[in-house]
Design an enzyme around this catalytic site. Structure first.
Site, PDB file in Angstrom:
ATOM      1  N   LYS A  35      38.807  42.521  63.353  1.00  0.00           N
ATOM      2  CA  LYS A  35      38.991  42.023  61.980  1.00  0.00           C
ATOM      3  C   LYS A  35      39.765  40.703  61.986  1.00  0.00           C
ATOM      4  CE  LYS A  35      38.701  46.292  59.375  1.00  0.00           C
ATOM      5  NZ  LYS A  35      39.407  47.291  58.574  1.00  0.00           N
ATOM      6  N   THR A 122      51.348  49.174  46.194  1.00  0.00           N
ATOM      7  CA  THR A 122      51.820  49.994  45.078  1.00  0.00           C
ATOM      8  C   THR A 122      52.541  51.209  45.648  1.00  0.00           C
ATOM      9  OG1 THR A 122      49.968  49.253  43.764  1.00  0.00           O
ATOM     10  CG2 THR A 122      51.059  51.276  43.032  1.00  0.00           C
ATOM     11  N   GLU A 151      51.657  43.610  42.424  1.00  0.00           N
ATOM     12  CA  GLU A 151      50.507  42.720  42.246  1.00  0.00           C
ATOM     13  C   GLU A 151      49.616  43.319  41.151  1.00  0.00           C
ATOM     14  OE1 GLU A 151      49.673  39.691  43.882  1.00  0.00           O
ATOM     15  OE2 GLU A 151      48.418  39.956  42.128  1.00  0.00           O
ATOM     16  N   CYS A 260      42.543  51.930  42.919  1.00  0.00           N
ATOM     17  CA  CYS A 260      43.839  51.851  42.237  1.00  0.00           C
ATOM     18  C   CYS A 260      44.049  52.944  41.187  1.00  0.00           C
ATOM     19  CB  CYS A 260      43.989  50.476  41.600  1.00  0.00           C
ATOM     20  SG  CYS A 260      43.755  49.170  42.806  1.00  0.00           S
ATOM     21  N   ARG A 324      35.013  52.691  46.694  1.00  0.00           N
ATOM     22  CA  ARG A 324      36.013  53.760  46.782  1.00  0.00           C
ATOM     23  C   ARG A 324      36.162  54.450  45.431  1.00  0.00           C
ATOM     24  NH1 ARG A 324      40.825  50.486  49.510  1.00  0.00           N
ATOM     25  NH2 ARG A 324      39.725  48.788  48.482  1.00  0.00           N
TER      26      ARG A 324
HETATM   27  C1  UGA Z   1      43.156  47.582  38.541  1.00  0.00           C
HETATM   28  C2  UGA Z   1      44.012  46.836  37.497  1.00  0.00           C
HETATM   29  O1  UGA Z   1      43.176  46.352  36.444  1.00  0.00           O
HETATM   30  C3  UGA Z   1      44.764  45.660  38.128  1.00  0.00           C
HETATM   31  O2  UGA Z   1      45.621  45.044  37.159  1.00  0.00           O
HETATM   32  C4  UGA Z   1      45.616  46.197  39.294  1.00  0.00           C
HETATM   33  O3  UGA Z   1      46.305  45.144  39.958  1.00  0.00           O
HETATM   34  C5  UGA Z   1      44.700  46.890  40.294  1.00  0.00           C
HETATM   35  O4  UGA Z   1      44.013  47.983  39.620  1.00  0.00           O
HETATM   36  C6  UGA Z   1      45.565  47.430  41.417  1.00  0.00           C
HETATM   37  O5  UGA Z   1      46.416  48.287  41.170  1.00  0.00           O
HETATM   38  O6  UGA Z   1      45.483  46.898  42.536  1.00  0.00           O
HETATM   39  P1  UGA Z   1      40.759  47.151  39.683  1.00  0.00           P
HETATM   40  O7  UGA Z   1      40.870  48.567  40.150  1.00  0.00           O
HETATM   41  O8  UGA Z   1      40.393  46.092  40.645  1.00  0.00           O
HETATM   42  O9  UGA Z   1      42.164  46.669  39.016  1.00  0.00           O
HETATM   43  O10 UGA Z   1      39.626  47.090  38.558  1.00  0.00           O
HETATM   44  P2  UGA Z   1      39.581  47.189  36.960  1.00  0.00           P
HETATM   45  O11 UGA Z   1      38.915  45.983  36.432  1.00  0.00           O
HETATM   46  O12 UGA Z   1      40.890  47.510  36.413  1.00  0.00           O
HETATM   47  O13 UGA Z   1      38.582  48.421  36.754  1.00  0.00           O
HETATM   48  C7  UGA Z   1      38.896  49.724  37.214  1.00  0.00           C
HETATM   49  C8  UGA Z   1      37.837  50.716  36.795  1.00  0.00           C
HETATM   50  O14 UGA Z   1      37.906  50.950  35.396  1.00  0.00           O
HETATM   51  C9  UGA Z   1      36.392  50.283  37.070  1.00  0.00           C
HETATM   52  O15 UGA Z   1      35.680  51.375  37.618  1.00  0.00           O
HETATM   53  C10 UGA Z   1      35.854  49.910  35.711  1.00  0.00           C
HETATM   54  O16 UGA Z   1      34.456  50.089  35.603  1.00  0.00           O
HETATM   55  C11 UGA Z   1      36.610  50.904  34.824  1.00  0.00           C
HETATM   56  N1  UGA Z   1      36.715  50.490  33.413  1.00  0.00           N
HETATM   57  C12 UGA Z   1      37.433  49.398  33.074  1.00  0.00           C
HETATM   58  C13 UGA Z   1      36.131  51.267  32.428  1.00  0.00           C
HETATM   59  O17 UGA Z   1      35.483  52.295  32.725  1.00  0.00           O
HETATM   60  N2  UGA Z   1      36.294  50.896  31.111  1.00  0.00           N
HETATM   61  C14 UGA Z   1      36.999  49.805  30.745  1.00  0.00           C
HETATM   62  O18 UGA Z   1      37.115  49.531  29.520  1.00  0.00           O
HETATM   63  C15 UGA Z   1      37.575  49.027  31.754  1.00  0.00           C
END
Ligand code: UGA
Length: 431
Positions: A35, A122, A151, A260, A324
């Site tokens: 990697k 986290t 973050e 997350c 994941r």
């Molecule tokens: C999430 C947080 O949004 C970030 O702020 C945080 O830094 C990150 O986790 C982390 O802890 O590292 P992420 O998991 O990359 O980010 O993606 P999101 O955009 O938050 O979406 C998460 C899930 O929620 C996805 O499966 C998405 O489809 C779902 N989702 C999101 C819904 O089902 N409905 C919504 O209205 C929004």
């Protein structure tokens, strides 16, 4: 400034690239030679828009150095970020073994120069103090201050989230550490929140749990809508017009996935249980998230008569190859178990799906091939490419015009006009 980032996943690699881009010298420590070679050659390993270019530019400039050695990275650095994984254990608690192992390694290499050690992974409240204890046990002369620097980047928009954050949260019981971190983050816009260690660690879990709660709330309301003839999109549009509530991040669908929310909601519940708190709210958020995908699947199983399913979208969300805890993985698993033949298409995640399902699933190079002759089409990720796909062509290619929209990206009335039997999540007039 010279800094070290230990770990090169989403948080580590993106942070390292951004800090290097600001002109800092950044050591990145990993432990898999293959990697590290890929990273040195400019391949970020993960799929993230814009990241490859930034990695290549900073590699060329010599500001990013990938290594599997703690020396001289640690003794040269003013700040060391820990960004290794904290996956969930079977009981939902965060597995901190990688964080603690790294702390031990830091202890063996830390010099007597003042160094800030900061977890960007986290981690539950108290972890940074435990890291400090481990380092000082290995090296009682270590001149360190620990800090929490959570973050908030999202996969798929990781660079813009990091470059234009809503807020930069810095928590430490040492003013010297906070000042050092403020200096490093100076080029970034956004509000600064400086607080103590425990508050900073809590801010991260509370933020992710609040976002997950909004999604599960939307999914719960969609179940009511489904049984009453109400339309979840219209309901939530109006609810969201109340400026105290807002509409962002309140979309119903097949539920949240990713590395997350599922892990962090469970970990916060686990911490709550250990503290003797009532964690009913967090437990329900998680339960409703599972219910969302189960309910979607229930409709598919009830309504599909043939055996051939075409799936559009496999990643847990658009603009990532990450699967994941993706709803698609659970749904595909169940469909295969029930004897369906599954064909899937995704812009980025097919390689990862192949690793799980091998030849039990057919993966194709475009959306139309995925739905050709299908007895039902399932949309599981709202990639832009699907939003304005030629639905007439889809209609002409499928065997049965049955479409299950797990992200509510299509208009039920238009779908009906096109001749589909359309099933959204909590949508009125979908049957
Ligand atoms: C999430 C947080 O949004 C970030 O702020 C945080 O830094 C990150 O986790 C982390 O802890 O590292 P992420 O998991 O990359 O980010 O993606 P999101 O955009 O938050 O979406 C998460 C899930 O929620 C996805 O499966 C998405 O489809 C779902 N989702 C999101 C819904 O089902 N409905 C919504 O209205 C929004």
């Amino acid at each position: 400034m010279t800094i070290t980032v230990i770990g090169h996943g989403y948080v580590g690699l993106v942070s390292a690239c951004v800090f290097a881009d600001f002109g800092n010298k950044v050591w990145v420590i990993g432990h898999t030679p293959e990697k590290l070679d890929r990273l040195r050659s400019g391949d970020p390993i993960i799929y993230e828009p814009g990241l490859a270019e930034m990695l290549q530019e900073n590699n060329r400039a010599g500001r990013l150095i990938f290594t599997d050695q703690y020396e001289p990275a640690i003794s040269e650095s003013e700040i060391v970020f820990i960004t290794v994984g904290t996956p969930p254990k079977a009981d939902g608690s965060a597995d901190l073994s990688a964080v603690y192992k790294v702390a031990e390694n830091i202890g063996h290499h830390i010099s007597s120069k003042f160094t800030v050690i900061s977890c960007k992974s986290t981690v539950p409240v108290g972890t940074n103090l435990a890291v400090e204890k481990i380092i000082k046990k290995v090296n009682p002369k270590a001149n360190i201050a620990v800090a929490s620097c959570p973050e908030f980047l999202r996969e798929g928009s990781a660079l813009s989230d990091t470059l234009v954050p809503d807020r930069v949260v810095l928590g430490s019981n040492s003013k010297r550490a906070i000042d050092k971190l403020l200096e490093l983050h100076k080029p970034l816009p956004g509000k600064r929140v400086t607080t103590n260690l425990a508050s900073s660690e809590m801010i991260k879990y509370a933020s992710n749990s609040m976002l997950a709660t909004k999604i599960s709330f939307a999914n719960l309301i969609s179940l009511y809508c489904e049984q009453t003839g109400a339309d979840v999109e219209e309901v939530l549009d109006a609810v969201g017009m109340d400026s105290r509530i807002g509409r962002t991040f309140m979309y119903a669908g097949v539920g949240y996935g990713g590395s997350c929310f599922p892990k962090d909601v469970q970990a916060l519940a686990d911490t709550g249980k250990k503290l003797g708190l009532d964690t009913g709210l967090l437990d329900s958020v998680e339960r409703i998230n599972h219910l969302a995908r189960e309910n979607f699947l229930k409709h598919v199983l009830q309504e599909v008569k043939g055996k051939k399913i075409g799936i559009l979208g496999l990643a847990f969300k658009p603009d990532t190859d990450d699967i994941r805890f993706a709803p698609s993985v659970y749904i595909i698993e169940q469909l295969i178990k029930k004897g369906f033949t599954v064909t899937g298409y995704d812009m980025a995640a097919m390689g990862n799906i192949r690793k799980i399902f091998g030849d039990k699933i057919t993966l194709v190079e475009d959306a139309f091939s995925a739905i050709k002759d299908a007895d039902a089409v399932l949309v599981l990720t709202e990639w832009n490419e699907f939003k304005q796909i030629d639905l007439k062509k889809v209609r002409s290619l499928v065997k049965t015009p049955l479409l299950f929209d797990g992200r509510n990206i299509y208009d039920p009335i238009k779908m009906k006009e096109l001749g589909f039997t359309y099933s959204g999540v909590g949508r009125a007039d979908t049957k």
